[in-house]
Design a protein around this motif. Structure first.
Motif, mmCIF file in Angstrom:
data_model
loop_
_atom_site.group_PDB
_atom_site.id
_atom_site.type_symbol
_atom_site.label_atom_id
_atom_site.label_comp_id
_atom_site.label_asym_id
_atom_site.label_seq_id
_atom_site.Cartn_x
_atom_site.Cartn_y
_atom_site.Cartn_z
ATOM 1 N N LEU A 145 -6.999 -1.898 3.803
ATOM 2 C CA LEU A 145 -6.789 -3.038 2.915
ATOM 3 C C LEU A 145 -7.484 -2.832 1.577
ATOM 4 O O LEU A 145 -6.946 -3.187 0.517
ATOM 5 C CB LEU A 145 -7.283 -4.319 3.580
ATOM 6 N N ALA A 146 -8.678 -2.241 1.612
ATOM 7 C CA ALA A 146 -9.404 -1.995 0.366
ATOM 8 C C ALA A 146 -8.651 -0.999 -0.518
ATOM 9 O O ALA A 146 -8.546 -1.183 -1.739
ATOM 10 C CB ALA A 146 -10.810 -1.474 0.680
ATOM 11 N N THR A 147 -8.126 0.047 0.102
ATOM 12 C CA THR A 147 -7.377 1.051 -0.661
ATOM 13 C C THR A 147 -6.080 0.463 -1.208
ATOM 14 O O THR A 147 -5.681 0.747 -2.346
ATOM 15 C CB THR A 147 -7.067 2.273 0.230
ATOM 16 N N MET A 148 -5.419 -0.367 -0.415
ATOM 17 C CA MET A 148 -4.203 -1.013 -0.894
ATOM 18 C C MET A 148 -4.512 -1.961 -2.050
ATOM 19 O O MET A 148 -3.766 -2.025 -3.031
ATOM 20 C CB MET A 148 -3.535 -1.769 0.260
ATOM 21 N N ILE A 178 1.336 -4.912 6.417
ATOM 22 C CA ILE A 178 2.655 -5.185 5.845
ATOM 23 C C ILE A 178 2.586 -6.398 4.914
ATOM 24 O O ILE A 178 3.155 -6.390 3.811
ATOM 25 C CB ILE A 178 3.687 -5.410 6.976
ATOM 26 N N ALA A 179 1.866 -7.425 5.343
ATOM 27 C CA ALA A 179 1.732 -8.630 4.521
ATOM 28 C C ALA A 179 0.985 -8.328 3.226
ATOM 29 O O ALA A 179 1.346 -8.839 2.156
ATOM 30 C CB ALA A 179 1.016 -9.723 5.315
ATOM 31 N N GLU A 180 -0.042 -7.489 3.301
ATOM 32 C CA GLU A 180 -0.791 -7.117 2.097
ATOM 33 C C GLU A 180 0.102 -6.352 1.122
ATOM 34 O O GLU A 180 0.088 -6.617 -0.088
ATOM 35 C CB GLU A 180 -2.002 -6.264 2.482
ATOM 36 N N ALA A 181 0.881 -5.401 1.630
ATOM 37 C CA ALA A 181 1.782 -4.644 0.755
ATOM 38 C C ALA A 181 2.792 -5.568 0.091
ATOM 39 O O ALA A 181 3.160 -5.372 -1.082
ATOM 40 C CB ALA A 181 2.498 -3.556 1.559
ATOM 41 N N ALA A 182 3.238 -6.585 0.802
ATOM 42 C CA ALA A 182 4.230 -7.508 0.252
ATOM 43 C C ALA A 182 3.689 -8.286 -0.940
ATOM 44 O O ALA A 182 4.460 -8.688 -1.825
ATOM 45 C CB ALA A 182 4.707 -8.467 1.337
ATOM 46 N N THR A 183 2.376 -8.495 -1.005
ATOM 47 C CA THR A 183 1.804 -9.284 -2.101
ATOM 48 C C THR A 183 1.993 -8.610 -3.452
ATOM 49 O O THR A 183 2.012 -9.277 -4.483
ATOM 50 C CB THR A 183 0.298 -9.556 -1.882
#
Length: 362
Positions: A145-148, A178-183
């Protein structure tokens, strides 16, 4: 004086090593996660007749559409999605990198993982961010999550199950990634190369929660199905996304021979399903035998391979090879894989020889 044409070849390519394939001549081949079972003799004759009748003097035509339709029926293609074909999953990985090559774009994947994710990024000139797994080969959610959050990668690859660790990751963690990437509009590519041997598929998640997976593409290959020599991969995802990637697909990227082999295999899917079930049974036999060997750790597997930590990986690899058994020494691939071998599940006879030889060389 004439100058060398090497001056026009990218320096990073000159510094690369080509993908290495071990010479397996005369050896029991347990290094590449191939289905060890050949096509039954009667089906060989039938397939040969069909291939011989093909119009190989013509470019591939509507038969490719027949294959896409057959694959869609085979996997029960979810509503609102479409399917495209690749010359193996490797081509799809390259096309995805090409599709997302916008200024500042990057690709993320957990490590250790499939080497083509990083290579696809490098060849397209994209940054690659590798995030190490935890010591027990789970996704490091906080680090991912931090890298994303920092890099907003265009593509995040999630192998399900992973190569070479062979495990499935926590579905709840994957949902949050997946939810983080969608943001920020990032794609998540679920790579199900080993689906025939896996207890779960993300396709079920896509069917059940289409909106939550609107930024997800799912890749599979027929290599592990039993057609490694055919070189055929496919990708499923929302129609609009697949449409854009498909624009970059080379014309006639799947030959009439490849397509007919795949159609033939799907018509006899029960034969390959029985082979996959047999491989899964043998996987448990192999894991059980490895677990009884002193100093050996066999990790859980949802694929047709078993990651195994031994006291001395190089010694075991050399000993197995001296006994005409070829496996993959992955101990130098990543620090987490220290003293690890990757063992492909073979036939009962091949597995028995592997077990006997490994006991001898520990």
């Amino acid at each position: 004086m004439n100058q060398s044409p090497m001056r026009f070849i990218r320096q990073d390519i000159q510094s690369m090593h080509a993908y290495a394939i071990q010479d397996s001549t005369g050896l029991i081949k347990l290094d590449a996660m191939e289905n060890p079972f050949a096509l039954p003799a009667e089906l060989q004759s039938e397939l040969g007749a069909r291939l011989g009748a093909l119009a190989i003097n013509r470019y591939p035509g509507s038969r490719i559409d027949d294959l896409k339709k057959a694959l869609g029926e085979y996997i029960d293609l979810p509503a609102g999605t479409s399917l495209m074909l690749g010359n193996g999953s490797d081509e799809l990985i390259s096309l995805l990198a090409m599709t997302c090559d916008v200024p500042g774009a990057s690709i993320l994947a957990p490590l250790p993982g499939f080497v083509m994710y990083a290579m696809g990024a490098q060849l397209q000139g994209l940054a690659f961010h590798g995030v190490p797994l935890t010591a027990d080969f789970e996704l490091d959610e906080a680090a991912m999550l931090a890298t994303m959050g920092e890099h907003q990668p265009a593509i995040t690859y999630i192998a399900y199950p992973n190569n070479p660790t062979a495990n499935l990751w926590d579905a709840a963690v994957i949902r949050r990634l997946i939810a983080e990437a969608a943001t920020y509009g990032g794609l998540v590519v679920m790579d199900e190369a080993y689906q025939p041997f896996s207890s779960r598929s993300w396709l079920d998640e896509i069917r059940a929660h289409p909106l939550a997976n609107a930024n997800v593409l799912l890749m599979r290959t027929l290599s592990k199905f039993g057609l490694a020599g055919v070189r055929l991969g496919y990708m499923v995802g929302p129609q609009a996304l697949v449409h854009e990637v498909d624009k970059l697909r080379p014309p006639y990227n799947v030959s009439v021979l490849n397509a007919e082999c795949a159609l033939f295999a799907l018509e006899h899917a029960q034969v390959f399903a029985r082979q996959a079930a047999h491989i899964c049974e043998q996987r448990e036999v192999l894991i059980d035998a490895l677990g009884k060997m002193p100093g050996v750790t066999a990790y859980p597997s949802d694929a047709n391979m078993v990651l195994t930590r031994v006291p001395d990986a190089q010694r075991c690899f050399d000993g197995l090879k001296a006994d005409s058994i070829l496996v993959k020494n992955v101990s130098k691939m990543h620090p987490l894989l220290g003293e690890c071998l990757r063992l492909t599940v073979g036939t009962p006879a091949e597995n028995a020889q592997l077990i006997h030889s490994l006991q001898k060389h520990l």
